[in-house]
Design a protein around this motif. Sequence first.
Motif, PDB file in Angstrom:
ATOM      1  N   ASP A 254       0.836  -1.201   0.000  1.00 22.54           N
ATOM      2  CA  ASP A 254       0.000   0.000   0.000  1.00 22.54           C
ATOM      3  C   ASP A 254       0.874   1.256   0.000  1.00 22.54           C
ATOM      4  O   ASP A 254       1.966   1.276   0.573  1.00 22.54           O
ATOM      5  CB  ASP A 254      -0.900   0.022   1.237  1.00 22.54           C
ATOM      6  CG  ASP A 254      -1.924  -1.101   1.217  1.00 22.54           C
ATOM      7  OD1 ASP A 254      -2.408  -1.438   0.123  1.00 22.54           O
ATOM      8  OD2 ASP A 254      -2.235  -1.639   2.302  1.00 22.54           O
ATOM      9  N   GLU A 316      -5.359   8.110  -1.130  1.00 21.35           N
ATOM     10  CA  GLU A 316      -4.969   6.698  -1.193  1.00 21.35           C
ATOM     11  C   GLU A 316      -4.501   6.383  -2.601  1.00 21.35           C
ATOM     12  O   GLU A 316      -5.062   6.856  -3.585  1.00 21.35           O
ATOM     13  CB  GLU A 316      -6.180   5.822  -0.836  1.00 21.35           C
ATOM     14  CG  GLU A 316      -5.832   4.482  -0.225  1.00 21.35           C
ATOM     15  CD  GLU A 316      -5.362   4.590   1.208  1.00 21.35           C
ATOM     16  OE1 GLU A 316      -4.461   3.824   1.567  1.00 21.35           O
ATOM     17  OE2 GLU A 316      -5.869   5.438   1.953  1.00 21.35           O
ATOM     18  N   ASN A 332       1.896  -3.902   6.082  1.00 19.32           N
ATOM     19  CA  ASN A 332       2.801  -3.548   4.986  1.00 19.32           C
ATOM     20  C   ASN A 332       4.268  -3.740   5.348  1.00 19.32           C
ATOM     21  O   ASN A 332       5.078  -4.099   4.489  1.00 19.32           O
ATOM     22  CB  ASN A 332       2.537  -2.107   4.544  1.00 19.32           C
ATOM     23  CG  ASN A 332       1.281  -1.986   3.712  1.00 19.32           C
ATOM     24  OD1 ASN A 332       1.252  -2.354   2.544  1.00 19.32           O
ATOM     25  ND2 ASN A 332       0.211  -1.471   4.328  1.00 19.32           N
TER      26      ASN A 332
END
Length: 376
Positions: A254, A316, A332
């Motif tokens: 991400d 995002e 992550n």
Amino acid sequence: MEYDYLIVGSGLFGATYACQATRQGKKCLVIDKRPHLGGNVYCENVEGINVHKYGAHIFHTNNKEVWDFVNSIVPFNRYTNSPVANYHGKLYNLPFNMNTFYQMWGVTTPEQAVAKIEEQKAEAVTKMKAEGVSEPRNLEEQGLCLVGKDIFEKLIKEYTEKQWGRKCRDLPAFIIKRLPVRLVFDNNYFNDAYQGIPIGGYNKLIEGLLEGVECKTNTDFFKSEYHDWCKYAKQLVYTGPIDEYFDFCYGKLDWRTVSFKTRVEDTPNYQGNAVVNYTSHEQPYTRVIEHKHFEMFGQAVYDCPKTVVSEEYSTEYKEEMDQYYPVNDNKNNLLAEKYRALAENEDGVLFGGRLAEYKYYDMAPIIEKVMGLVIE
């Protein structure tokens, strides 16, 4: 093989590596999927102003060797980063210093400022203890324990929520381990001894680093013949996303990204400062950048009759966007470690830079890292 090194990405890691290797007699090819060189430090000239196309970049370091190196490529100016925060129309100097505390509370001495901060920190700790909590459970509690209610709520909370797209109560406490409080009247954001912007913009730095190096733009490593890099070079220097290199075999990492709305204003001086942070939800953007103030000072500001400003929006990451900031949560971080383990065992490939290491870097540490590598 035609090249010693195929370098994927022309940002600071790739460009500096190409410079160092070329100086040692190596032959390099640099490819970049964008239509320009320079990665995120690329500048676009608009109305005679160097516009930081991918956001404000201020070079700062305590390492004299790094400073001397970049200045040997292009001289840097005396720009000092002194951002201002706008909270519901009221302005506060950053970083948190005596100017900020005077603007916030009217205090005039360090003793008064410390007393006010400690009073508010104590209130936060007392509230947590009443709830049976001994350690901050989230970013909001951490911020309140570090600087107290007024500074946190006016200058940190909503700004951070815009940056991360999440409530501070939903963010982990470790994101902010400390918040610098300066008990002096000093608006210089950085503590580093050396700070500035390349005279003529960052393109001058990239052009200097890549002087004499063969470069190809509009060339996507994964969609070009160079994906089979062993046919072309002895070694690969890869600065792209690490998960993409391994075909997302463990899943996708991400990212947070930013977008910009840039416009020309028919005035020589729009906000009087290069960077103004907007710390409330009243504005959807996190900050406004007025690019001319990075390189134009004094009368030069007014000699250029127009100005260029960019509103910066945090969002995002989605496909086809530019990756900016790693998301440092447990999920992550664990995923990134798995990819790094693969990278360590990838023969002939050096992974370097923000995307390839899934690690946020300032500019100077990137150059310092490359300068410390052994190029064979």
